[in-house]
Design an enzyme around this catalytic site. Sequence first.
Site, PDB file in Angstrom:
ATOM      1  N   ASN A 176       0.866  -0.758   0.012  1.00 45.28           N
ATOM      2  CA  ASN A 176      -0.146  -0.116  -0.033  1.00 45.28           C
ATOM      3  C   ASN A 176       0.730   1.116   0.063  1.00 45.28           C
ATOM      4  OD1 ASN A 176       0.874  -1.189   2.443  1.00 45.28           O
ATOM      5  ND2 ASN A 176      -1.250   0.626   3.244  1.00 45.28           N
ATOM      6  N   GLU A 205       3.518  -4.564  12.519  1.00 47.18           N
ATOM      7  CA  GLU A 205       2.267  -3.849  12.399  1.00 47.18           C
ATOM      8  C   GLU A 205       1.310  -4.519  11.246  1.00 47.18           C
ATOM      9  OE1 GLU A 205       4.687  -2.065  14.190  1.00 47.18           O
ATOM     10  OE2 GLU A 205       2.372  -1.250  13.882  1.00 47.18           O
ATOM     11  N   CYS A 224      -3.585   1.930   6.622  1.00 51.08           N
ATOM     12  CA  CYS A 224      -4.082   0.405   7.852  1.00 51.08           C
ATOM     13  C   CYS A 224      -4.563   1.625   8.452  1.00 51.08           C
ATOM     14  CB  CYS A 224      -2.749   0.169   7.944  1.00 51.08           C
ATOM     15  SG  CYS A 224      -1.100   0.949   8.993  1.00 51.08           S
ATOM     16  N   GLU A 254       7.051   0.759  16.423  1.00 51.55           N
ATOM     17  CA  GLU A 254       8.054   0.941  15.320  1.00 51.55           C
ATOM     18  C   GLU A 254       8.105   2.255  15.714  1.00 51.55           C
ATOM     19  OE1 GLU A 254       6.647   0.002  11.478  1.00 51.55           O
ATOM     20  OE2 GLU A 254       8.333  -1.478  10.975  1.00 51.55           O
TER      21      GLU A 254
HETATM   22  O1  TXE Z   1      -1.059  -8.626   2.540  1.00 51.07           O
HETATM   23  P1  TXE Z   1      -0.119  -9.764   3.202  1.00 51.07           P
HETATM   24  P2  TXE Z   1      -1.294  -8.254   1.573  1.00 51.07           P
HETATM   25  C1  TXE Z   1      -3.722  -5.704   4.989  1.00 51.07           C
HETATM   26  C2  TXE Z   1      -5.577  -5.334   4.178  1.00 51.07           C
HETATM   27  C3  TXE Z   1      -5.137  -6.503   3.046  1.00 51.07           C
HETATM   28  C4  TXE Z   1      -4.199  -7.814   3.452  1.00 51.07           C
HETATM   29  C5  TXE Z   1      -3.721  -8.514   2.614  1.00 51.07           C
HETATM   30  O2  TXE Z   1      -6.618  -5.731   4.272  1.00 51.07           O
HETATM   31  O3  TXE Z   1      -6.062  -6.882   2.010  1.00 51.07           O
HETATM   32  O4  TXE Z   1      -3.297  -6.948   4.272  1.00 51.07           O
HETATM   33  O5  TXE Z   1      -2.406  -7.944   2.203  1.00 51.07           O
HETATM   34  C6  TXE Z   1       4.340 -10.906   2.232  1.00 51.07           C
HETATM   35  N1  TXE Z   1       6.089 -15.493   5.236  1.00 51.07           N
HETATM   36  N2  TXE Z   1      -2.812  -5.189   4.718  1.00 51.07           N
HETATM   37  O6  TXE Z   1      -1.851  -9.185   0.458  1.00 51.07           O
HETATM   38  O7  TXE Z   1      -0.117 -11.108   2.719  1.00 51.07           O
HETATM   39  C7  TXE Z   1       4.125 -10.513   0.967  1.00 51.07           C
HETATM   40  O8  TXE Z   1       4.578 -10.876   0.259  1.00 51.07           O
HETATM   41  C8  TXE Z   1       7.143 -14.148   5.045  1.00 51.07           C
HETATM   42  C9  TXE Z   1      -2.320  -3.598   6.065  1.00 51.07           C
HETATM   43  O9  TXE Z   1      -0.349  -7.431   0.728  1.00 51.07           O
HETATM   44  O10 TXE Z   1       0.476  -9.590   4.516  1.00 51.07           O
HETATM   45  C10 TXE Z   1       4.498  -9.190   0.640  1.00 51.07           C
HETATM   46  O11 TXE Z   1       5.409  -8.583   0.885  1.00 51.07           O
HETATM   47  N3  TXE Z   1       6.062 -13.319   3.834  1.00 51.07           N
HETATM   48  C11 TXE Z   1      -1.064  -3.708   5.921  1.00 51.07           C
HETATM   49  C12 TXE Z   1       4.235  -9.474   3.069  1.00 51.07           C
HETATM   50  O12 TXE Z   1       3.874 -10.156   3.644  1.00 51.07           O
HETATM   51  C13 TXE Z   1       5.228 -13.155   3.573  1.00 51.07           C
HETATM   52  C14 TXE Z   1      -1.269  -3.273   4.385  1.00 51.07           C
HETATM   53  C15 TXE Z   1       2.067  -8.065   3.112  1.00 51.07           C
HETATM   54  O13 TXE Z   1       1.709  -9.034   2.458  1.00 51.07           O
HETATM   55  C16 TXE Z   1       4.045 -14.554   3.968  1.00 51.07           C
HETATM   56  C17 TXE Z   1      -1.109  -4.544   3.223  1.00 51.07           C
HETATM   57  C18 TXE Z   1       4.548 -15.156   4.686  1.00 51.07           C
HETATM   58  N4  TXE Z   1       3.701 -16.339   4.266  1.00 51.07           N
HETATM   59  C19 TXE Z   1      -2.306  -4.792   3.914  1.00 51.07           C
HETATM   60  N5  TXE Z   1       2.699 -13.959   3.174  1.00 51.07           N
HETATM   61  C20 TXE Z   1      -0.398  -2.736   7.185  1.00 51.07           C
HETATM   62  N6  TXE Z   1      -1.349  -2.656   7.810  1.00 51.07           N
HETATM   63  O14 TXE Z   1      -0.727  -1.096   6.324  1.00 51.07           O
HETATM   64  C21 TXE Z   1       2.392 -13.241   2.340  1.00 51.07           C
HETATM   65  N7  TXE Z   1       4.094 -12.099   3.017  1.00 51.07           N
END
Ligand code: TXE
Length: 483
Positions: free
Chosen positions: A153, A251, A285, A464
Amino acid sequence: MKFDKEIRNYIYGELVPPISGNYIDNYNPALGTVYSQIPDSDEKDVHRAVKAASRALPAWSRCGVNKRFRILTRIADIIEQNLDEFAKAEAIDTGKPFSVAKAIDITRAHSNIRFFATSILHFASESHHMESEAINYTLRRPIGVVGCISPWNLPLYLFTWKIAPALATGNCVVAKPSEMTPMTAYLLSKACIEAGLPPGVLNIVHGLGHKAGQAIVEHVGTKAISFTGGTETGKKIALTAATSFKKLSLELGGKNPNIIFGDCDFEKMMETTVKSSFNNQGQICLCGSRIFVERHLYEVFKTEFVERVRKLKIGDPFNAKTKQGAVVSKAHMDKVLSYVELAKSEGGTVLNGGEPARLRGKFKEGYFLKPTIIEGLPYDCRTNQEEIFGPVVTIMPFDTEEEVLLYANSTSFGLSATVWTENISRAQRMADQLDAGIVWINTWMTRDLRTPFGGMKNSGLGREGGLEALRFFTEPKNVCIKF
Ligand code: TXE
C-alpha cells in the site's frame, strides 16, 4: 534513474537474476496490463542473501555511527534528487495518484532514512549507579542479520521505515517488498549502489510471500523479523518464527473508528474526514473506515460528506486533479466489491459508490472503484468488524460516549482512532478508553517519527518509530562493575 522491464534481486552489492531463472508478471493497476517482470525468488536466493549479509556484518556493525550516518544520508540524497522518477515508478506500480506518491510516499521514504541516520548519532543508553557498591551500564549492540518484509500500500515508505533503523543500528538486512509493488525497492537498490553502500549490508530479494517471504522468516540466519501486512499473514509469520525465538515486530491490519462529536470544528473535521476515509484509495491501515457521528449532527454530516465524496475525481494517476487512483490489483478490487455485497446483505444502504468506476480509453481495464459510503449497518456486523482496506466507509449515529466507546472498541483490532471535539476533557476521556495504539484528536495522520507507532490486539506486536525502532533492532547488554 530509469526502471527496467525485468527487475533483479540486489545481493552482495550486485543486481542479479533469480537462481531459478523464473519471473512473475507485474501489473500496472491503472491500465490492467503487465508492464514488468519480477524475480520469482525462492529459498536458494534467500540463502544467498543471508550469506551476503552475514559476510558484511562484522565490518558494518563496527564501522561506527558516523560512517553509517554519511552513507545513509547519501542514499536519502539520491532518492530526493530523483524524487519524480521514484514517484512515477510508485504511481505506475500502485495505481495511486502521482501527486500522492510524490508528496507522501517518496518524500516520507527519504525522510525515514534521514531520521534514523541522524537518530543513531544521539542514541544514548543508560547506566544505573548502586551507591557505594557497583555501577551498571547498558550496551546496545546490533542484533545481526535481520529480515524486513513490507506490503503494497505504501511500498517505499514502509520499506524504508523498517530498513533505515535496522541499518542505522549496524545490522545487515535481507528485505522483501510486496510482489505487487516491487519497483521502488528496485530503484532503491540502484541508489544504494550509487551511494557506495558496502556489498551485503542491504540485500533485496523479490518474490512471493509464501515462498521468498516464508524463506526469510524460516532461515536460521535471520535473528529478527520486522513485518507490515495483513493480520492473517502476521499470524503465519509469528507461528514460523516462534520455534526459533526470533525477535518480532508485526504491524498488521486496522478497522479504525472516526468519532465525531456535535461540538467539533465542522469544516476542519469534514475536510480531514474525506482524506482519512479515502486517501490512497482507502488502502492505509490507519484510515478511519468506521465513522460515528453524534446524532444531532448526523444528517448534516451525511449530506455534506456524500456531496464532497461524490466530487472526488477518479482516474488517470498522472492527472494533477485526480484524487482517487486505481486499487492495487484485480483480486483486491474484487475483494473490496465483495464487502459491498456483504454490506447490502447485512442491511446496509449504499449512499455513494459501491461499484467500479467505468473509465474510457486506456484506463478501461484499470482497477478503479468509486469511493463508497454505507449507512444503516449494526456496529457488530462483519462489514463493521473486518478490515476491507479499500475506498469503503460506514457511517452511523450515536448518542452517548459509553455507546460510541462500545462500538469503537468492539473489533479485534486496535491500531488507531480519531476523535473530533472541542471539549478537551472529553478528548482525554475518549483517548484514555479507546483500544488503539495511536489516537488523533482533531487531526489525522499527523506524524512525529519519534513517537511509538503500532497497535494492540490483532493490529500487531511491538512498536516502530523513534527509540522503539532503535531498541527493537539492538540487543541490550547490562554490564555491572563492582567498586
Ligand atoms: O498483505 P500480506 P497483502 C491488509 C489488508 C490487505 C491484507 C492482505 O487487509 O487486504 O492485509 O494484503 C509477504 N511469510 N494489509 O496481500 O499478504 C508478502 O509477499 C513471509 C494491511 O499485501 O500480508 C508481502 O511482501 N512473508 C497492511 C507482505 O508479506 C509473507 C498493509 C504483505 O503481504 C508471507 C497491507 C509469509 N507466509 C495489507 N505471506 C498494513 N498494516 O498497512 C505474504 N508475505
